[in-house]
Design a protein around this motif. Structure first.
Motif, PDB file in Angstrom:
ATOM      1  N   SER A 133       2.352  -1.297  -6.752  1.00 59.97           N
ATOM      2  CA  SER A 133       3.285   0.518  -7.423  1.00 59.97           C
ATOM      3  C   SER A 133       4.238   0.390  -6.680  1.00 59.97           C
ATOM      4  O   SER A 133       4.573   1.277  -6.779  1.00 59.97           O
ATOM      5  CB  SER A 133       1.835   1.089  -6.364  1.00 59.97           C
ATOM      6  OG  SER A 133       2.023   1.042  -5.155  1.00 59.97           O
ATOM      7  N   SER A 138       7.370   2.224  -8.773  1.00 61.46           N
ATOM      8  CA  SER A 138       7.795   3.089  -8.499  1.00 61.46           C
ATOM      9  C   SER A 138       9.726   3.153  -8.423  1.00 61.46           C
ATOM     10  O   SER A 138      10.514   4.030  -9.627  1.00 61.46           O
ATOM     11  CB  SER A 138       8.079   3.816  -6.945  1.00 61.46           C
ATOM     12  OG  SER A 138       7.608   2.344  -6.100  1.00 61.46           O
ATOM     13  N   CYS A 168       8.910  13.566  -7.865  1.00 60.13           N
ATOM     14  CA  CYS A 168       7.858  13.687  -7.219  1.00 60.13           C
ATOM     15  C   CYS A 168       7.025  13.358  -6.206  1.00 60.13           C
ATOM     16  O   CYS A 168       5.781  14.096  -6.754  1.00 60.13           O
ATOM     17  CB  CYS A 168       8.261  11.803  -7.305  1.00 60.13           C
ATOM     18  SG  CYS A 168       8.719  10.693  -9.232  1.00 60.13           S
ATOM     19  N   ILE A 172       2.963  14.305  -6.293  1.00 58.40           N
ATOM     20  CA  ILE A 172       1.568  13.835  -5.246  1.00 58.40           C
ATOM     21  C   ILE A 172       1.031  14.500  -4.442  1.00 58.40           C
ATOM     22  O   ILE A 172      -0.124  14.018  -4.012  1.00 58.40           O
ATOM     23  CB  ILE A 172       2.604  12.427  -5.034  1.00 58.40           C
ATOM     24  CG1 ILE A 172       3.394  12.648  -4.377  1.00 58.40           C
ATOM     25  CG2 ILE A 172       3.179  11.581  -6.906  1.00 58.40           C
ATOM     26  CD1 ILE A 172       3.615  10.948  -3.952  1.00 58.40           C
ATOM     27  N   TYR A 348       1.282   5.967  -8.606  1.00 56.60           N
ATOM     28  CA  TYR A 348       1.272   6.977  -7.169  1.00 56.60           C
ATOM     29  C   TYR A 348      -0.716   6.677  -6.860  1.00 56.60           C
ATOM     30  O   TYR A 348      -1.101   5.821  -5.780  1.00 56.60           O
ATOM     31  CB  TYR A 348       1.822   7.824  -6.921  1.00 56.60           C
ATOM     32  CG  TYR A 348       1.262   8.826  -5.621  1.00 56.60           C
ATOM     33  CD1 TYR A 348       1.931   8.331  -4.892  1.00 56.60           C
ATOM     34  CD2 TYR A 348       0.132   9.404  -5.600  1.00 56.60           C
ATOM     35  CE1 TYR A 348       0.554   8.642  -3.150  1.00 56.60           C
ATOM     36  CE2 TYR A 348      -0.386   9.912  -4.532  1.00 56.60           C
ATOM     37  CZ  TYR A 348      -0.007  10.031  -3.311  1.00 56.60           C
ATOM     38  OH  TYR A 348      -0.636  10.202  -2.130  1.00 56.60           O
ATOM     39  N   GLU A 352      -2.790   4.852  -4.733  1.00 56.04           N
ATOM     40  CA  GLU A 352      -2.945   5.375  -3.551  1.00 56.04           C
ATOM     41  C   GLU A 352      -5.061   5.011  -3.300  1.00 56.04           C
ATOM     42  O   GLU A 352      -5.366   4.503  -2.102  1.00 56.04           O
ATOM     43  CB  GLU A 352      -3.401   7.268  -3.653  1.00 56.04           C
ATOM     44  CG  GLU A 352      -4.206   7.740  -2.732  1.00 56.04           C
ATOM     45  CD  GLU A 352      -3.826   9.170  -3.070  1.00 56.04           C
ATOM     46  OE1 GLU A 352      -4.072  10.175  -1.800  1.00 56.04           O
ATOM     47  OE2 GLU A 352      -4.793   9.739  -4.206  1.00 56.04           O
ATOM     48  N   TYR A 393       1.724   6.520   3.259  1.00 53.68           N
ATOM     49  CA  TYR A 393       1.411   6.331   2.044  1.00 53.68           C
ATOM     50  C   TYR A 393       2.742   6.301   1.150  1.00 53.68           C
ATOM     51  O   TYR A 393       3.174   6.040   0.373  1.00 53.68           O
ATOM     52  CB  TYR A 393       0.326   5.454   1.731  1.00 53.68           C
ATOM     53  CG  TYR A 393       0.746   4.986  -0.079  1.00 53.68           C
ATOM     54  CD1 TYR A 393       1.104   3.858  -0.527  1.00 53.68           C
ATOM     55  CD2 TYR A 393       0.386   5.576  -1.194  1.00 53.68           C
ATOM     56  CE1 TYR A 393       1.353   3.441  -1.362  1.00 53.68           C
ATOM     57  CE2 TYR A 393       0.007   5.215  -2.465  1.00 53.68           C
ATOM     58  CZ  TYR A 393       0.892   3.955  -2.748  1.00 53.68           C
ATOM     59  OH  TYR A 393       0.796   3.135  -4.132  1.00 53.68           O
ATOM     60  N   ARG A 394       2.595   8.014   1.274  1.00 55.78           N
ATOM     61  CA  ARG A 394       3.447   8.696  -0.248  1.00 55.78           C
ATOM     62  C   ARG A 394       5.069   8.602   0.502  1.00 55.78           C
ATOM     63  O   ARG A 394       5.433   9.065  -0.540  1.00 55.78           O
ATOM     64  CB  ARG A 394       2.878  10.460   0.377  1.00 55.78           C
ATOM     65  CG  ARG A 394       1.429  11.154  -0.387  1.00 55.78           C
ATOM     66  CD  ARG A 394       1.046  12.523  -0.197  1.00 55.78           C
ATOM     67  NE  ARG A 394       0.220  12.361  -0.186  1.00 55.78           N
ATOM     68  CZ  ARG A 394      -1.613  13.030   0.143  1.00 55.78           C
ATOM     69  NH1 ARG A 394      -0.771  12.877   1.221  1.00 55.78           N
ATOM     70  NH2 ARG A 394      -2.406  13.062  -0.434  1.00 55.78           N
ATOM     71  N   TYR A 397       5.987   5.478  -0.998  1.00 59.72           N
ATOM     72  CA  TYR A 397       5.632   5.794  -2.159  1.00 59.72           C
ATOM     73  C   TYR A 397       7.314   6.337  -2.322  1.00 59.72           C
ATOM     74  O   TYR A 397       8.278   5.604  -3.665  1.00 59.72           O
ATOM     75  CB  TYR A 397       4.544   6.395  -2.931  1.00 59.72           C
ATOM     76  CG  TYR A 397       4.243   6.192  -4.262  1.00 59.72           C
ATOM     77  CD1 TYR A 397       4.162   4.808  -4.916  1.00 59.72           C
ATOM     78  CD2 TYR A 397       5.431   6.820  -5.303  1.00 59.72           C
ATOM     79  CE1 TYR A 397       4.316   4.662  -6.102  1.00 59.72           C
ATOM     80  CE2 TYR A 397       5.268   6.605  -6.568  1.00 59.72           C
ATOM     81  CZ  TYR A 397       4.709   5.388  -7.072  1.00 59.72           C
ATOM     82  OH  TYR A 397       4.389   5.448  -8.419  1.00 59.72           O
TER      83      TYR A 397
END
Length: 449
Positions: A133, A138, A168, A172, A348, A352, A393-394, A397
């Motif tokens: 991912s 991405s 994005c 997200i 995403y 996740e 993680y966001r 990403y």
């Protein structure tokens, strides 16, 4: 009398406590009803992941490498992919479970753990999915968007990276529901526009259409077409997800469809499996076919003037521009941007879900198999850690999105291919071992979970 009064008082307090707990559970259920993801939204999210730039670039590459007959072998691959898509999605629905906050955890890592009893395999899959991912989900897609912005609209990389990352982030950080809502609006609209433009081009090429269809079938069984079809499909995955996982021209086999359908409410495993089959059909048999027929028809009419145009997105854009003028070229640019953006937000959610699984499994908090769900003061700390991990993680990403728009991705292509292969192999093995658990829909079946 005193003991009897104490007993009655305790019983009354216990009854009030139970009522309070039931009220909280009902309130939580009502909130889930208000915020639940519908069947249509989950289908659009899955289409966002499957329909990408590869439906344009991959088809053009297949036709250049293998001739018209390569399109036939894409249809064959779609038939195989539909069966795989049904199996992985229905198994995902069957073995999914709710976390304590009411959200679903679903995907190959869950049926590997709960169905096969192989938690280590689930951890291996989830780790590979997280890496994929951040790479092809991405970076590769952001790079495709930036190249289109720079080539078509003259947008510099720094500005393009910032705009893509902000857009994005706005989606997200809204969670699964916002991703589903955006996908619900983007995909039907853009897919509809793309299909309409394709049909308009084909209508203008009706005199050569019978010859093109005959060429597809006559050329299908030459060695060049078979090899070219497989090559094009592999490249399609490289463009769309950086994946070379065999002959599938869609997400079937990778396991992502099981994840993307996991949050759907008021459904059955069989119903979601049928939706997954439709997505594979729409992705390859409809979208890829129309792209291929447009290219073949325009090339046949153009004759020698089509020689040396190029391949991939350049060839597809040229074909639409020949019949629709500047509007066709702009449509192609917008389609590339929208399809790639939709893929980013869908992947995403895929990542996740796997991050949540890894956190639960490696932290010894697999709620699905636990009967003792004690509510202690540690729950609050655990929730805070989960939120912190989710935000981390966001950020990672979005950082990958920004980096993908700025960097050249030769190394990322290789890493993405590897990560996706590491996802596909354990998933296909699990599907084979759990094939006895796959139930096909029965006539007039109306029961939902």
């Amino acid at each position: 009398m005193t003991r009897e009064n104490e007993k009655s008082g305790n019983a009354r307090r216990e009854g009030e406590t139970r009522k309070g707990d039931e009220g909280k559970r009902e309130e939580s259920g009502e909130n889930r009803e208000e915020e639940h993801i519908t069947v249509f939204q989950s289908a659009c999210t899955a289409l966002a992941a499957t329909i990408g730039t590869g439906n344009i670039v991959g088809v053009a590459t297949a036709l250049t490498a293998g001739g018209a007959g390569a399109l036939f072998w894409m249809w064959v691959c779609a038939l195989l992919g539909m069966a795989t898509a049904y199996a992985e999605t229905s198994l995902g629905q069957k073995f999914r479970f709710r976390r304590e906050d009411g959200t679903w955890i679903c995907g190959p890592m869950i049926y590997m753990e709960r169905g096969l009893g192989a938690p280590l395999l689930g951890i291996f899959y989830a780790g590979s999915a997280c890496l994929a991912s951040l790479g092809m989900g991405s970076m590769v897609q952001a790079n495709s968007i930036q190249e289109t912005l720079e080539y078509g609209f003259g947008v510099p990389p720094i500005l393009g990276a910032g705009v893509i990352s902000v857009c994005c982030g706005l989606v997200i950080f809204g969670g699964a529901k916002r991703i589903a809502k955006v996908s619900e609006r983007l995909m039907p609209t853009m897919a509809g526009i793309y299909l309409l433009c394709s049909i308009l081009v084909i209508v203008q090429c009706l005199p050569v259409l019978p010859g093109v269809i005959g060429e597809i079938f006559c050329d299908a069984f030459s060695f060049r077409s078979v090899g070219g079809g497989i090559t094009g499909i592999l490249f399609s995955k490289s463009v769309r997800y950086g994946m070379a996982r065999g002959v599938f021209s869609n997400e079937a086999g990778l396991g992502s469809l099981a994840v993307l359908h996991g949050a759907t409410e008021r459904t059955t495993p069989e119903e979601q499996g049928m939706w997954a089959m439709f997505e594979v059909f729409f992705d390859t048999v409809i979208v890829c076919t129309l792209t291929g027929v447009v290219i073949l028809c325009v090339q046949r009419q153009a004759g020698e003037s089509a020689v040396g145009v190029g391949d991939g997105a350049v060839l597809a854009s040229w074909c639409f521009g020949q019949k629709l003028g500047m509007a066709g070229e702009w449509m192609m640019a917008v389609a590339m941007i929208v399809f790639a953006f939709a893929t980013i937000i869908a992947w995403y959610y895929m990542g996740e879900q796997n991050v949540q699984y890894l956190r639960m499994r490696l932290g010894g908090m697999m709620e699905g198999g636990s009967k003792n769900r004690e509510r202690t003061t540690q729950n609050g700390k655990r929730e805070n850690r989960e939120k912190a991990d989710g935000n981390l993680y966001r950020i990672l990403y979005l950082g990958s999105v920004c980096a993908g728009a700025l960097c050249r991705l030769d190394l990322i292509w290789a890493l993405a291919d590897l990560c996706n292969a590491l996802m596909a192999y354990p998933n296909l093995l699990s599907l084979w071992m759990l094939s006895g658990n796959v139930v096909f829909p029965k006539k007039n079946e109306t029961k939902i979970r």
